[in-house]
Design an enzyme around this catalytic site. Structure first.
Site, PDB file in Angstrom:
ATOM      1  N   HIS A   1      57.647  32.422  52.456  1.00 34.06           N
ATOM      2  CA  HIS A   1      57.637  31.613  53.681  1.00 34.06           C
ATOM      3  C   HIS A   1      57.601  32.444  54.956  1.00 34.06           C
ATOM      4  O   HIS A   1      57.471  31.897  56.048  1.00 34.06           O
ATOM      5  CB  HIS A   1      58.849  30.683  53.708  1.00 34.06           C
ATOM      6  CG  HIS A   1      58.848  29.694  52.596  1.00 34.06           C
ATOM      7  ND1 HIS A   1      58.112  28.537  52.624  1.00 34.06           N
ATOM      8  CD2 HIS A   1      59.457  29.712  51.390  1.00 34.06           C
ATOM      9  CE1 HIS A   1      58.283  27.876  51.501  1.00 34.06           C
ATOM     10  NE2 HIS A   1      59.091  28.570  50.723  1.00 34.06           N
TER      11      HIS A   1
ATOM     12  N   SER B   1      63.595  28.708  50.908  1.00 35.68           N
ATOM     13  CA  SER B   1      62.587  27.653  50.959  1.00 35.68           C
ATOM     14  C   SER B   1      63.140  26.271  51.289  1.00 35.68           C
ATOM     15  O   SER B   1      62.402  25.435  51.796  1.00 35.68           O
ATOM     16  CB  SER B   1      61.805  27.607  49.650  1.00 35.68           C
ATOM     17  OG  SER B   1      62.674  27.522  48.551  1.00 35.68           O
TER      18      SER B   1
ATOM     19  N   LYS C   1      51.204  29.174  50.982  1.00 33.08           N
ATOM     20  CA  LYS C   1      51.815  28.689  52.218  1.00 33.08           C
ATOM     21  C   LYS C   1      50.899  29.032  53.405  1.00 33.08           C
ATOM     22  O   LYS C   1      49.863  28.417  53.543  1.00 33.08           O
ATOM     23  CB  LYS C   1      53.223  29.277  52.350  1.00 33.08           C
ATOM     24  CG  LYS C   1      54.251  28.467  51.543  1.00 33.08           C
ATOM     25  CD  LYS C   1      54.576  29.030  50.215  1.00 33.08           C
ATOM     26  CE  LYS C   1      55.380  28.043  49.388  1.00 33.08           C
ATOM     27  NZ  LYS C   1      55.946  28.674  48.189  1.00 33.08           N
TER      28      LYS C   1
END
Ligand SMILES: *Cc1c(COP(=O)(O)O)cnc(C)c1O
Length: 395
Positions: A210, A182, A242
């Site tokens: 992610h 991250s 996300k």
């Protein structure tokens, strides 16, 4: 008799020390103006700080689905095992499992909650937890809560992981890694991790917060991108905060394991389920992610453009092909100074400092989104090159 110490004194002393070092954290309420522009402290900025990689957080279709379902009912009213788990949650979990090719999916309110609920159910005292040094804080905290022996291997160094495992062949082991890291944007060697886990008879848990939505066919994430079958990564954790543009998380895995977690994952058992409208909105987000090839293509183009400009202008980017593009500055004060200069020029780019990243590796974390325009990304690169050339000194 001696006086009992004030229980807050130590906390306040630590805070004072952080303030002296300018390491104290603070909240800065923002106001969203559109998909990428925000107002902070009265100033309008282009936001390069959010993880909304596909621009879904501002998508009208998603918002409309959320609003329509919310008009019917607000909260879920209870934890999932009591009566908080609705048909909407079930449909979402089923669609995710089918999409990713896993047997079952379990929904959580957040990624942090998921890690804290799941890891202590998988391992405990007497077991090992092997973890990449740069894994997300929630994975570390989950491992600590489990009581297992936490062994952190050097970043991406599976040789190191293997050595640590080899010294303790008798203990059950869980290997944990982020798929995309991250704060660095680089990626774990998933095929090698799966092979190591198989060789060592260890369980593998991968957190793809992610990668989901961004990588792989239909945005199915890092496991699909690596061409691995679900059994190679038996436990896959993902978040909705996300690319999915909302909030929440899920764990995908074998049916019997997920079933067993229902009796042991305390963070799930003792916490109110997210509102059913939230699940309905996530079903729309899933459809948008699946159909999101144009968004992914635009995002890849922006990443390439930003990296090409950075290379041309000697902006010190870390290697990353993901939307996370860190500018390595080293010193925490310098990172703060560059971040505030950029803010004065109209760009929101957070400075990431220790303890979030290792000492001496303070950085700016540029997050790109399909919602950005190429001109905005070019403007950011231009501003960055200018500020770095000034040799910005701490104020
Ligand atoms: C964001 C993130 C989490 C936490 O997820 P939340 O839903 O925000 O609690 C977990 N792991 C990784 C790698 C993340 O980036």
């Amino acid at each position: 008799m001696s006086e009992r110490p004030n229980p807050l004194a130590a906390l306040l002393k630590r805070q004072q020390r952080r303030q002296e070092l300018r390491l104290a954290r603070a909240l800065h309420p923002i106001e969203w103006l559109d998909a990428t522009r925000v107002r902070v402290d009265g100033r309008e900025l282009i936001n390069f700080a959010s993880n909304d990689y596909l621009g879904l957080a501002a998508d009208p279709e998603l918002g409309a689905a959320f609003a329509a379902a919310a008009a019917r009912r607000g909260g879920s009213g209870a934890s999932p095992l009591i009566c908080g788990y609705t048909k909407a949650h079930e449909a979402l979990a089923g669609e995710l499992a089918t999409w990713l090719g896993y047997e079952r999916v379990l929904l959580f309110s957040s990624g942090y909650q998921c890690a804290l609920a799941v890891i202590p159910a998988l391992i405990g005292r007497g077991a090992l937890c092997l973890m990449d040094r740069l894994c997300h804080a929630c994975l570390i905290d989950g491992a600590r809560l489990s009581g297992a022996k936490l062994l952190r291997y050097r970043h991406l160094d599976l040789g190191h992981a293997e050595t640590l495992l080899a010294g303790r062949p008798q203990q059950p082991a869980l290997i944990v890694s982020d798929a995309v890291f991250s704060m660095d944007g680089d990626e774990a060697p998933l095929a090698e991790l799966a092979a190591l886990a198989a060789r060592e008879r260890a369980l593998l848990l991968v957190d793809d917060a992610h990668g989901l939505g961004v990588l792989g066919p239909e945005g199915r994430g890092s496991v699909a991108e690596a061409g691995l079958a679900p059994h190679a990564v038996p436990l896959l954790m993902d978040t909705f905060g996300k690319s999915f543009g909302l909030a929440g998380a899920f764990l995908a895995g074998p049916a019997e394991l997920i079933e067993a977690l229902l009796s042991e994952a305390r963070g799930l058992i003792y916490s109110t389920a997210p509102p059913p409208a939230h699940a309905e909105a996530l079903r729309v987000a899933l459809a948008l992610v699946r159909e999101g090839e144009a968004r992914r293509q635009k995002l890849r183009g922006l990443i390439e453009r930003f990296r090409a400009l950075a290379a041309a202008w000697s902006i010190p980017l870390l290697p990353s092909r993901t939307p996370i593009q860190p500018v390595l500055l080293g010193d925490a004060e310098r990172a703060l100074a560059v971040s505030s200069r950029l803010q004065a020029m109209g760009f929101l780019v957070p400075a990431i400092r220790p303890p979030t990243v290792p000492a001496g590796t303070a950085r700016l974390r540029v997050s790109l989104s399909a919602a950005h325009e190429e001109a905005e990304v070019e403007a950011l690169a231009t501003a960055l090159a200018e500020v770095l050339a000034e040799g910005t000194k701490p104020a």
